[in-house]
Write a protein that holds these residues in place. Sequence first.
Motif, PDB file in Angstrom:
ATOM      1  N   UNK A   5      19.229   4.189  33.861  1.00 37.77           N
ATOM      2  CA  UNK A   5      20.005   4.490  32.663  1.00 37.77           C
ATOM      3  C   UNK A   5      19.635   3.623  31.464  1.00 37.77           C
ATOM      4  N   UNK A   6      18.657   2.727  31.633  1.00 32.91           N
ATOM      5  CA  UNK A   6      18.243   1.911  30.498  1.00 32.91           C
ATOM      6  C   UNK A   6      17.474   2.778  29.511  1.00 32.91           C
ATOM      7  N   UNK A   7      17.803   2.642  28.229  1.00 27.62           N
ATOM      8  CA  UNK A   7      17.142   3.443  27.208  1.00 27.62           C
ATOM      9  C   UNK A   7      15.759   2.875  26.916  1.00 27.62           C
ATOM     10  N   UNK A   8      14.805   3.775  26.836  1.00 24.74           N
ATOM     11  CA  UNK A   8      13.430   3.399  26.526  1.00 24.74           C
ATOM     12  C   UNK A   8      13.138   3.844  25.097  1.00 24.74           C
ATOM     13  N   UNK A   9      12.661   2.920  24.286  1.00 25.64           N
ATOM     14  CA  UNK A   9      12.272   3.239  22.909  1.00 25.64           C
ATOM     15  C   UNK A   9      10.761   3.146  22.811  1.00 25.64           C
ATOM     16  N   UNK A  10      10.166   4.118  22.121  1.00 25.42           N
ATOM     17  CA  UNK A  10       8.731   4.087  21.854  1.00 25.42           C
ATOM     18  C   UNK A  10       8.579   3.772  20.374  1.00 25.42           C
ATOM     19  N   UNK A  11       7.820   2.733  20.071  1.00 27.91           N
ATOM     20  CA  UNK A  11       7.621   2.372  18.667  1.00 27.91           C
ATOM     21  C   UNK A  11       6.218   1.830  18.452  1.00 27.91           C
ATOM     22  N   UNK A  12       5.791   1.872  17.199  1.00 25.31           N
ATOM     23  CA  UNK A  12       4.500   1.316  16.838  1.00 25.31           C
ATOM     24  C   UNK A  12       4.602  -0.198  16.974  1.00 25.31           C
ATOM     25  N   UNK A  13       3.603  -0.817  17.562  1.00 27.70           N
ATOM     26  CA  UNK A  13       3.585  -2.281  17.671  1.00 27.70           C
ATOM     27  C   UNK A  13       3.453  -2.853  16.262  1.00 27.70           C
ATOM     28  N   UNK A  14       4.382  -3.742  15.922  1.00 32.10           N
ATOM     29  CA  UNK A  14       4.419  -4.261  14.552  1.00 32.10           C
ATOM     30  C   UNK A  14       3.638  -5.554  14.399  1.00 32.10           C
ATOM     31  N   UNK A  15       3.700  -6.416  15.388  1.00 32.20           N
ATOM     32  CA  UNK A  15       2.983  -7.680  15.261  1.00 32.20           C
ATOM     33  C   UNK A  15       2.264  -8.007  16.560  1.00 32.20           C
ATOM     34  N   UNK A  16       1.094  -8.549  16.395  1.00 29.12           N
ATOM     35  CA  UNK A  16       0.244  -8.864  17.540  1.00 29.12           C
ATOM     36  C   UNK A  16       0.102 -10.384  17.594  1.00 29.12           C
ATOM     37  N   UNK A  17       1.210 -11.050  17.960  1.00 34.01           N
ATOM     38  CA  UNK A  17       1.180 -12.510  18.045  1.00 34.01           C
ATOM     39  C   UNK A  17       0.885 -12.947  19.481  1.00 34.01           C
ATOM     40  N   UNK A  18       0.828 -14.245  19.690  1.00 34.42           N
ATOM     41  CA  UNK A  18       0.463 -14.785  21.004  1.00 34.42           C
ATOM     42  C   UNK A  18       1.438 -14.333  22.091  1.00 34.42           C
ATOM     43  N   UNK A  19       2.726 -14.362  21.802  1.00 35.04           N
ATOM     44  CA  UNK A  19       3.749 -13.962  22.781  1.00 35.04           C
ATOM     45  C   UNK A  19       3.583 -12.491  23.164  1.00 35.04           C
ATOM     46  N   UNK A  20       3.346 -11.655  22.167  1.00 40.34           N
ATOM     47  CA  UNK A  20       3.131 -10.224  22.416  1.00 40.34           C
ATOM     48  C   UNK A  20       1.871 -10.020  23.257  1.00 40.34           C
ATOM     49  N   UNK A  21       0.809 -10.713  22.868  1.00 45.57           N
ATOM     50  CA  UNK A  21      -0.448 -10.594  23.616  1.00 45.57           C
ATOM     51  C   UNK A  21      -0.253 -10.984  25.079  1.00 45.57           C
ATOM     52  N   UNK A  22       0.452 -12.078  25.335  1.00 44.41           N
ATOM     53  CA  UNK A  22       0.709 -12.518  26.721  1.00 44.41           C
ATOM     54  C   UNK A  22       1.435 -11.428  27.503  1.00 44.41           C
ATOM     55  N   UNK A  23       2.438 -10.796  26.876  1.00 43.84           N
ATOM     56  CA  UNK A  23       3.193  -9.731  27.558  1.00 43.84           C
ATOM     57  C   UNK A  23       2.305  -8.516  27.815  1.00 43.84           C
ATOM     58  N   UNK A  24       1.493  -8.144  26.842  1.00 42.89           N
ATOM     59  CA  UNK A  24       0.590  -7.002  27.030  1.00 42.89           C
ATOM     60  C   UNK A  24      -0.401  -7.268  28.159  1.00 42.89           C
ATOM     61  N   UNK A  25      -0.895  -8.497  28.245  1.00 44.06           N
ATOM     62  CA  UNK A  25      -1.819  -8.864  29.323  1.00 44.06           C
ATOM     63  C   UNK A  25      -1.111  -8.772  30.676  1.00 44.06           C
ATOM     64  N   UNK A  26       0.135  -9.239  30.750  1.00 48.33           N
ATOM     65  CA  UNK A  26       0.918  -9.116  32.008  1.00 48.33           C
ATOM     66  C   UNK A  26       1.009  -7.661  32.438  1.00 48.33           C
ATOM     67  N   UNK A  27       1.332  -6.786  31.500  1.00 46.78           N
ATOM     68  CA  UNK A  27       1.465  -5.351  31.802  1.00 46.78           C
ATOM     69  C   UNK A  27       0.122  -4.787  32.254  1.00 46.78           C
ATOM     70  N   UNK A  28      -0.919  -5.132  31.530  1.00 47.18           N
ATOM     71  CA  UNK A  28      -2.277  -4.667  31.847  1.00 47.18           C
ATOM     72  C   UNK A  28      -2.661  -5.086  33.267  1.00 47.18           C
ATOM     73  N   UNK A  29      -2.449  -6.372  33.581  1.00 43.72           N
ATOM     74  CA  UNK A  29      -2.811  -6.881  34.911  1.00 43.72           C
ATOM     75  C   UNK A  29      -1.958  -6.208  35.996  1.00 43.72           C
ATOM     76  N   UNK A  30      -0.674  -6.013  35.707  1.00 41.82           N
ATOM     77  CA  UNK A  30       0.233  -5.356  36.652  1.00 41.82           C
ATOM     78  C   UNK A  30      -0.204  -3.910  36.906  1.00 41.82           C
ATOM     79  N   UNK A  31      -0.541  -3.208  35.838  1.00 38.84           N
ATOM     80  CA  UNK A  31      -0.910  -1.793  35.959  1.00 38.84           C
ATOM     81  C   UNK A  31      -2.203  -1.610  36.754  1.00 38.84           C
ATOM     82  N   UNK A  32      -3.110  -2.589  36.664  1.00 38.15           N
ATOM     83  CA  UNK A  32      -4.389  -2.484  37.366  1.00 38.15           C
ATOM     84  C   UNK A  32      -4.378  -3.182  38.731  1.00 38.15           C
ATOM     85  N   UNK A  33      -3.214  -3.628  39.160  1.00 39.78           N
ATOM     86  CA  UNK A  33      -3.113  -4.274  40.476  1.00 39.78           C
ATOM     87  C   UNK A  33      -3.638  -3.321  41.546  1.00 39.78           C
ATOM     88  N   UNK A  34      -4.480  -3.813  42.418  1.00 43.23           N
ATOM     89  CA  UNK A  34      -5.038  -2.962  43.472  1.00 43.23           C
ATOM     90  C   UNK A  34      -6.200  -2.107  42.990  1.00 43.23           C
TER      91      UNK A  34
END
Length: 169
Positions: A5-34
């Motif tokens: 039931x959590x709402x998912x919002x799709x939006x254009x990425x507004x800023x590409x800072x270090x914190x955002x990059x770290x999170x994107x890398x986590x997602x990338x690594x998670x998605x390619x696991x295995x």
Amino acid sequence: MAEKNEEVKIEKLKKFDQETLERLVEIYMSAYEGMREYGGEGESYAKRYLRWCWDKAKDGFFVAKVGDRIVGFIVCDRDWYSKYEGRTVGAVHEFAVDKAYQGHGIGHKLMDKCLEYLKDTDRIELWVGEKNYGAIKFYERYGFKKVGQHGIWVRMVKDTKKEINAGEE
């Protein structure tokens, strides 16, 4: 973990800072696991690649958020020169959803946003790992067709302008 039931919002990425990059890398690594053979050479590669994606296609870099947390992203490019087509086409450079959030329709929402963004291109190209069967089926459901292969990568395309002149003979 994602709640249904959590709402998912799709939006254009507004800023590409270090914190955002770290999170994107986590997602990338998670998605390619295995499937490491498709995820490049680890985190330093992912950081370089995601910076390239941001530089190349800032306007088409969309994120899925649950609350303030990024849980997936897609990078769509209206201005990709395809050496296979010999011309400019639309492209999906990267598409990943955090493993913990897969199976909740987030990928569909991201792809819908990407296709809306690329609606003025007549063809969209993407590459997917040959053994990434789930992703291939996902793309096929959206009308992408396999048209070639290079090493472990399968090239898929979707024509977006359907028989415009059909029936005009």
